[in-house]
Write a protein that holds these residues in place. Structure first.
Motif, mmCIF file in Angstrom:
data_model
loop_
_atom_site.group_PDB
_atom_site.id
_atom_site.type_symbol
_atom_site.label_atom_id
_atom_site.label_comp_id
_atom_site.label_asym_id
_atom_site.label_seq_id
_atom_site.Cartn_x
_atom_site.Cartn_y
_atom_site.Cartn_z
ATOM 1 N N GLU A 151 -4.533 31.788 16.741
ATOM 2 C CA GLU A 151 -4.671 30.634 17.628
ATOM 3 C C GLU A 151 -3.421 29.753 17.592
ATOM 4 O O GLU A 151 -2.963 29.256 18.614
ATOM 5 N N PHE A 152 -2.864 29.551 16.375
ATOM 6 C CA PHE A 152 -1.679 28.705 16.203
ATOM 7 C C PHE A 152 -0.634 29.431 15.365
ATOM 8 O O PHE A 152 -0.951 30.359 14.612
ATOM 9 N N GLU A 153 0.611 28.975 15.484
ATOM 10 C CA GLU A 153 1.699 29.539 14.677
ATOM 11 C C GLU A 153 1.760 28.912 13.290
ATOM 12 O O GLU A 153 2.211 29.553 12.344
ATOM 13 N N GLU A 154 1.324 27.651 13.168
ATOM 14 C CA GLU A 154 1.447 26.937 11.901
ATOM 15 C C GLU A 154 0.126 26.282 11.511
ATOM 16 O O GLU A 154 -0.591 25.751 12.370
ATOM 17 N N TYR A 155 -0.173 26.344 10.228
ATOM 18 C CA TYR A 155 -1.348 25.704 9.660
ATOM 19 C C TYR A 155 -0.923 24.924 8.418
ATOM 20 O O TYR A 155 -0.027 25.369 7.690
ATOM 21 N N LYS A 156 -1.551 23.786 8.190
ATOM 22 C CA LYS A 156 -1.299 22.996 6.988
ATOM 23 C C LYS A 156 -2.609 22.738 6.269
ATOM 24 O O LYS A 156 -3.622 22.445 6.906
ATOM 25 N N VAL A 157 -2.584 22.874 4.950
ATOM 26 C CA VAL A 157 -3.795 22.683 4.161
ATOM 27 C C VAL A 157 -3.430 21.976 2.866
ATOM 28 O O VAL A 157 -2.391 22.263 2.252
ATOM 29 N N PHE A 158 -4.241 20.993 2.462
ATOM 30 C CA PHE A 158 -4.047 20.366 1.164
ATOM 31 C C PHE A 158 -4.578 21.283 0.080
ATOM 32 O O PHE A 158 -5.604 21.950 0.254
ATOM 33 N N GLU A 159 -3.892 21.312 -1.039
ATOM 34 C CA GLU A 159 -4.298 22.175 -2.149
ATOM 35 C C GLU A 159 -5.744 21.917 -2.569
ATOM 36 O O GLU A 159 -6.488 22.839 -2.906
ATOM 37 N N SER A 160 -6.162 20.643 -2.525
ATOM 38 C CA SER A 160 -7.507 20.279 -2.954
ATOM 39 C C SER A 160 -8.598 20.785 -2.005
ATOM 40 O O SER A 160 -9.774 20.804 -2.359
ATOM 41 N N GLU A 161 -8.228 21.220 -0.787
ATOM 42 C CA GLU A 161 -9.225 21.767 0.149
ATOM 43 C C GLU A 161 -9.693 23.159 -0.253
ATOM 44 O O GLU A 161 -10.722 23.638 0.206
ATOM 45 N N LYS A 162 -8.887 23.857 -1.052
ATOM 46 C CA LYS A 162 -9.236 25.120 -1.705
ATOM 47 C C LYS A 162 -9.351 26.320 -0.769
ATOM 48 O O LYS A 162 -9.517 27.435 -1.237
ATOM 49 N N ARG A 163 -9.261 26.126 0.528
ATOM 50 C CA ARG A 163 -9.251 27.249 1.451
ATOM 51 C C ARG A 163 -8.715 26.800 2.806
ATOM 52 O O ARG A 163 -8.781 25.627 3.149
ATOM 53 N N VAL A 164 -8.194 27.782 3.549
ATOM 54 C CA VAL A 164 -7.718 27.513 4.897
ATOM 55 C C VAL A 164 -8.375 28.523 5.833
ATOM 56 O O VAL A 164 -8.503 29.707 5.490
ATOM 57 N N ALA A 165 -8.836 28.061 6.998
ATOM 58 C CA ALA A 165 -9.495 28.912 7.984
ATOM 59 C C ALA A 165 -8.548 29.151 9.154
ATOM 60 O O ALA A 165 -8.057 28.198 9.764
ATOM 61 N N ILE A 166 -8.284 30.413 9.471
ATOM 62 C CA ILE A 166 -7.351 30.788 10.530
ATOM 63 C C ILE A 166 -8.098 31.623 11.566
ATOM 64 O O ILE A 166 -8.750 32.612 11.222
ATOM 65 N N LYS A 167 -7.996 31.206 12.832
ATOM 66 C CA LYS A 167 -8.719 31.921 13.890
ATOM 67 C C LYS A 167 -7.867 33.061 14.439
ATOM 68 O O LYS A 167 -6.739 32.863 14.876
ATOM 69 N N LEU A 168 -8.428 34.268 14.399
ATOM 70 C CA LEU A 168 -7.829 35.439 15.035
ATOM 71 C C LEU A 168 -8.576 35.661 16.341
ATOM 72 O O LEU A 168 -9.782 35.900 16.338
ATOM 73 N N GLN A 169 -7.881 35.559 17.468
ATOM 74 C CA GLN A 169 -8.551 35.595 18.761
ATOM 75 C C GLN A 169 -8.228 36.867 19.546
ATOM 76 O O GLN A 169 -7.153 37.444 19.411
ATOM 77 N N ARG A 170 -9.197 37.236 20.361
ATOM 78 C CA ARG A 170 -9.117 38.444 21.184
ATOM 79 C C ARG A 170 -9.131 38.011 22.647
ATOM 80 O O ARG A 170 -10.155 37.575 23.159
ATOM 81 N N ARG A 171 -7.996 38.126 23.303
ATOM 82 C CA ARG A 171 -7.862 37.675 24.683
ATOM 83 C C ARG A 171 -7.763 38.856 25.640
ATOM 84 O O ARG A 171 -7.446 39.968 25.248
ATOM 85 N N ASN A 172 -7.985 38.540 26.929
ATOM 86 C CA ASN A 172 -7.794 39.518 28.004
ATOM 87 C C ASN A 172 -8.602 40.797 27.794
ATOM 88 O O ASN A 172 -8.107 41.905 27.993
ATOM 89 N N GLY A 173 -9.854 40.627 27.391
ATOM 90 C CA GLY A 173 -10.739 41.772 27.260
ATOM 91 C C GLY A 173 -11.464 41.813 25.924
ATOM 92 O O GLY A 173 -10.882 41.472 24.891
ATOM 93 N N THR A 174 -12.742 42.211 25.963
ATOM 94 C CA THR A 174 -13.526 42.365 24.734
ATOM 95 C C THR A 174 -14.325 43.663 24.775
ATOM 96 O O THR A 174 -15.383 43.776 24.171
ATOM 97 N N ASP A 175 -13.808 44.660 25.497
ATOM 98 C CA ASP A 175 -14.530 45.917 25.660
ATOM 99 C C ASP A 175 -14.357 46.816 24.443
ATOM 100 O O ASP A 175 -13.242 47.029 23.958
ATOM 101 N N GLY A 176 -15.463 47.332 23.935
ATOM 102 C CA GLY A 176 -15.423 48.316 22.868
ATOM 103 C C GLY A 176 -15.207 47.729 21.482
ATOM 104 O O GLY A 176 -14.998 46.534 21.311
ATOM 105 N N LYS A 177 -15.277 48.605 20.494
ATOM 106 C CA LYS A 177 -15.049 48.221 19.103
ATOM 107 C C LYS A 177 -13.588 48.476 18.748
ATOM 108 O O LYS A 177 -13.061 49.556 18.991
ATOM 109 N N ILE A 178 -12.933 47.477 18.190
ATOM 110 C CA ILE A 178 -11.525 47.595 17.811
ATOM 111 C C ILE A 178 -11.342 47.079 16.394
ATOM 112 O O ILE A 178 -12.225 46.433 15.829
#
Length: 246
Positions: free
Chosen positions: A93-120
Motif C-alpha cells: 500500500e505504501f513505500e514507507e512505514y514508521k513504527v515505535f519500538e514500544s508498539e512491538k509490531r508493524v502491520a503492512i498491507k499487501l494489496q491485489r489490484r486489477n483483478g482477483t480471479d483465481g488462487k495466487i
C-alpha cells in the motif's frame, strides 16, 4: 432531516457510468431518532478484463439548512470497482512505514489490484538494513496465498522492544516471485523505520545521529545502554584520532 445524493464518475471516466454501475440520484429522508441510512448502487458484472475503476457518491443540500449541516470532508465517498476477471497485480500500500519500538509490531498491507480471479501466491521476505534481524525485528521469509476474490492481506512483523538505547533504524520488506498468473506492481519494496520513543534518550539520540553510531555493534559485554554509549563514543573518538584519557 433530508439529504440529496448523486453518484458520478470523474470527467475522464464518464464512459463507465452505464457500463460499470447504475447511476443513483435521490433524497434520503431521516425520521425522528433515525441515525443511519444505507445507499445501494448496482454494480454491472461483465467478463471484460479491466483495470480497477472508481466512482463517487456525493451528499449535498441538507434540510432544514438552519439546523443540520454536513461534516467537512465527509460529504462524499469514493467507491472502487475491483475487476475480478484477472489474477491481479500485487504491491504494498505504501513505500514507507514508521513504527515505535514500544508498539512491538508493524502491520503492512499487501494489496491485489486489477483483478482477483483465481488462487495466487507470492513470496515476501525481510532484509536487514541498519536494523538487525532478531535483535531489532523478527525476520520473515514465506509465501502469502490469496484465495479467489481476496484483494488484500495484512502482514505483521514483530518488533523487538528492549531497554537498549538505539537510534532510528531501518529494514525492508520485498514481494516477488508471483504464481498463478499474477504480476508484481509498485511499490514492491516497503521500508520500515523503527523509532526509539524513550523520552530519556532524546539527547543521546542527537549525539548518536551526529556521530553516525549504530549501537547494535556495541551490544556484547555491556549491561546498560549507558555503558554501550560511552564505549561507542570512545570508539568514535579513537577512530578520529581524538583519544582522551578518562
Amino acid at each position: 432531516l433530508s439529504l440529496s445524493l448523486w453518484s458520478f464518475s470523474s470527467p475522464l471516466n464518464l464512459r463507465i457510468v452505464w457500463q460499470d454501475y447504475e447511476h443513483v440520484e435521490g433524497v434520503l429522508t431521516f425520521g425522528p431518532n433515525e441515525r443511519e441510512k444505507t445507499i445501494s448502487v448496482k454494480i454491472i458484472d461483465d467478463d471484460e478484463p479491466e483495470d480497477d475503476e472508481n466512482f463517487s457518491v456525493l451528499l449535498y443540500d441538507p434540510q432544514p439548512a438552519e439546523y443540520v449541516s454536513l461534516y467537512p470532508d465527509r460529504d462524499s465517498a469514493i467507491v472502487t470497482i475491483i475487476d475480478d476477471d484477472k489474477p491481479g497485480e500485487l504491491s504494498f500500500e505504501f513505500e514507507e512505514y514508521k513504527v515505535f519500538e514500544s508498539e512491538k509490531r508493524v502491520a503492512i498491507k499487501l494489496q491485489r489490484r486489477n483483478g482477483t480471479d483465481g488462487k495466487i501466491s507470492v513470496h515476501i521476505q525481510t532484509h536487514a538494513g541498519s536494523a538487525m534481524e532478531k535483535d531489532d525485528y523478527i525476520p520473515k521469509d514465506e509465501r502469502v496465498e490469496f484465495l479467489p476474490g481476496e484483494a488484500e492481506k495484512i502482514i505483521e512483523i514483530e518488533i523487538v522492544d528492549d531497554t537498549d538505547y538505539e537510534k532510528d533504524e531501518k529494514f525492508t520488506l520485498t514481494v516477488d516471485d508471483p504464481m498463478g498468473g499474477a504480476t508484481i506492481g509498485s511499490p514492491a519494496t516497503a521500508t520500515i523505520t523503527i523509532r526509539n520513543d524513550d523520552e530519556i534518550k532524546s539527547l543521546v539520540d542527537k549525539v548518536t545521529a551526529l556521530l553516525n553510531i549504530n549501537m547494535d555493534k556495541f551490544r556484547l559485554g555491556r549491561a546498560t545502554w549507558g555503558d554501550k554509549f560511552r564505549e561507542a563514543v570512545y570508539f568514535s573518538e579513537v577512530s578520529c584520532g581524538r583519544t582522551r584519557s578518562r
